[in-house]
Design an enzyme around this catalytic site. Structure first.
Site, mmCIF file in Angstrom:
data_model
loop_
_atom_site.group_PDB
_atom_site.id
_atom_site.type_symbol
_atom_site.label_atom_id
_atom_site.label_comp_id
_atom_site.label_asym_id
_atom_site.label_seq_id
_atom_site.Cartn_x
_atom_site.Cartn_y
_atom_site.Cartn_z
ATOM 1 C CE1 TYR A 204 26.213 51.198 34.268
ATOM 2 C CE2 TYR A 204 24.329 51.868 35.227
ATOM 3 C CZ TYR A 204 24.807 51.148 34.308
ATOM 4 O OH TYR A 204 24.110 50.671 33.399
ATOM 5 C CE LYS B 224 28.863 36.294 31.346
ATOM 6 N NZ LYS B 224 28.119 35.336 30.385
ATOM 7 C CG ASP C 270 24.831 34.964 29.263
ATOM 8 O OD1 ASP C 270 24.688 34.798 30.603
ATOM 9 O OD2 ASP C 270 25.737 34.201 28.616
ATOM 10 C CG ASP D 240 20.800 50.819 33.594
ATOM 11 O OD1 ASP D 240 19.421 51.159 33.378
ATOM 12 O OD2 ASP D 240 21.570 51.728 33.241
ATOM 13 C CG ASP E 264 15.072 50.332 30.869
ATOM 14 O OD1 ASP E 264 14.594 50.409 31.855
ATOM 15 O OD2 ASP E 264 15.741 51.370 30.045
#
Ligand code: NAD
Length: 354
Positions: A140, A190, A222, A246, A250
């Site tokens: 980001y 990852k 994942d 992020d 959620d």
């Protein structure tokens, strides 16, 4: 004295922060922490008064305080003003100005609300986890290109960069959080694909030597996303990068059932910042029906992380627990057969249980 800057913001922000301050005052009577409250403006309300969503004076006051309690910002009224003046800019300014490098989001499934979860009760019952998300680095904030021509075709790119100190800082906070919880830390990356994730994993493993009492495991993002839906009870603390955090935070929020109940903390280099995860909910503002428990539980986090007042924090959490167990429900979590209450009544009932 411990100075807390209260920023109600817009919409239901005023109602939910009023409620949390009442609860903090009750806690202060009991534990004699010496809390002092000062109010400042941010968001649309600040724009209306000062022409700026984050007046310099608000940021200065936050920098000098022991902690910040924030409501929410935003609303239709300010949707069409200049992008740089929008209420949400206040949040970015505060994050940057206070150096908020970690976002902590606890997710707890209350026994009393278990039927409100969209997942099966036997799956989510007893879930109690904390997501620690890196907040100022990664993709980001990396270098990016909006558009370029390469080999005759248009393309765009973003870059994920993490340095060792950045990873150490967030991982240390996560290990320390696990230490005062159930002693289990899951690092999500990852590393099978990304170089930045391989460095992440290496640094986390190295740091684990300083925390022998914490059990560490690693999951690819994942798999972590799948495990959160399949078996959230397995998690205690999860630490991860900005983008993975992020998305996962959620996803995890859904497990809890209601947005009105969920607190958060953003840990800063100067001052830390506490806010519910919901927005300004203009549709219900001023009606005395907002659920202020997310803000009240954020106030509990403030006591825990900024003032080292663990017993007082637990007192607030158990008062919220008891209120729900006794069958009281605000409109957002109401079901037939329970006692429907408004924001003010909920505040009184929680204060009575402190
Ligand atoms: P929202 O979280 O404000 O509301 C979503 C839905 O949840 C609404 O139906 C609302 O009534 C309900 N809700 C939210 N909090 C509740 C509570 N405490 N009790 C009961 N019900 C609650 O999200 P939105 O509608 O997408 O955004 C509204 C405004 O808030 C927008 O301007 C948005 O930009 C802003 N926003 C601010 C923040 C923040 O300040 N951190 C976060 C998200 C959205």
């Amino acid at each position: 004295m411990k100075k807390i800057i209260v920023i109600p913001g817009d919409g239901i922000g005023k109602e939910v922060t009023d409620s949390a301050v009442k609860v903090l005052k009750k806690i202060d009577e009991k534990f004699q922490i010496g809390l002092e409250f000062e109010y400042r403006d941010a968001g649309g309300t600040a724009y209306d008064k000062f022409g700026e969503p984050l007046p310099a004076e608000t940021l200065d006051a936050c920098k000098k305080a022991d902690a910040v309690l924030f409501g929410a910002v935003g609303g239709k009224k300010w949707d069409n003003i200049d992008v740089d003046k929008r209420p949400e800019k206040a949040l970015f300014g505060l994050r940057k100005g206070l150096g908020l490098f970690a976002n902590l989001r606890p997710v707890k499934v209350y026994d009393a609300l278990i039927d409100g979860s969209p997942l099966k009760p036997e799956l989510v019952g007893g879930s109690d986890l904390l997501i620690v998300r890196e907040l100022v680095g990664g993709i980001y904030f990396g270098e990016r290109c909006e558009s370029e021509i390469y080999n005759g075709v248009e393309r765009a790119w973003d870059t994920e960069i993490y340095s060792v100190p950045e990873i150490e800082r967030i991982a240390k906070l996560a290990f320390e959080s696990a230490k005062i919880r159930r002693g289990k830390l899951t690092s999500v990356d990852k590393a099978n694909v990304l170089a930045s994730s391989r460095l992440w994993r290496r640094v986390v493993i190295e740091l684990a030597k300083n925390f022998p009492e914490v059990e560490l495991n690693h999951l690819y993002v994942d798999n972590a996303a799948m495990q959160l839906a399949l078996n959230p009870k397995q998690f205690d603390v999860i630490v991860t990068s900005n983008m993975f955090g992020d998305i996962l935070s959620d996803e995890a929020a859904v497990i809890g059932g209601s947005i009105g109940l969920m607190p958060s903390a953003s840990i800063g280099e100067l001052t830390s910042f506490y806010e519910p995860i919901h927005g300004s909910a203009p549709d219900i503002a001023g009606k005395n029906i907002a659920n202020s428990m997310g803000t009240i539980l954020s106030a509990a986090m403030l006591l825990r992380y900024s003032l080292n007042a663990e017993e007082a924090a637990k007192n607030i959490e158990s008062a919220v627990d008891k209120t729900l167990a006794d069958g009281y429900r605000t409109a957002d979590i109401y079901q037939d057969g329970f006692k429907k209450i408004g924001t003010d009544e909920a505040t009184e009932i929680i204060c009575d249980r402190i």
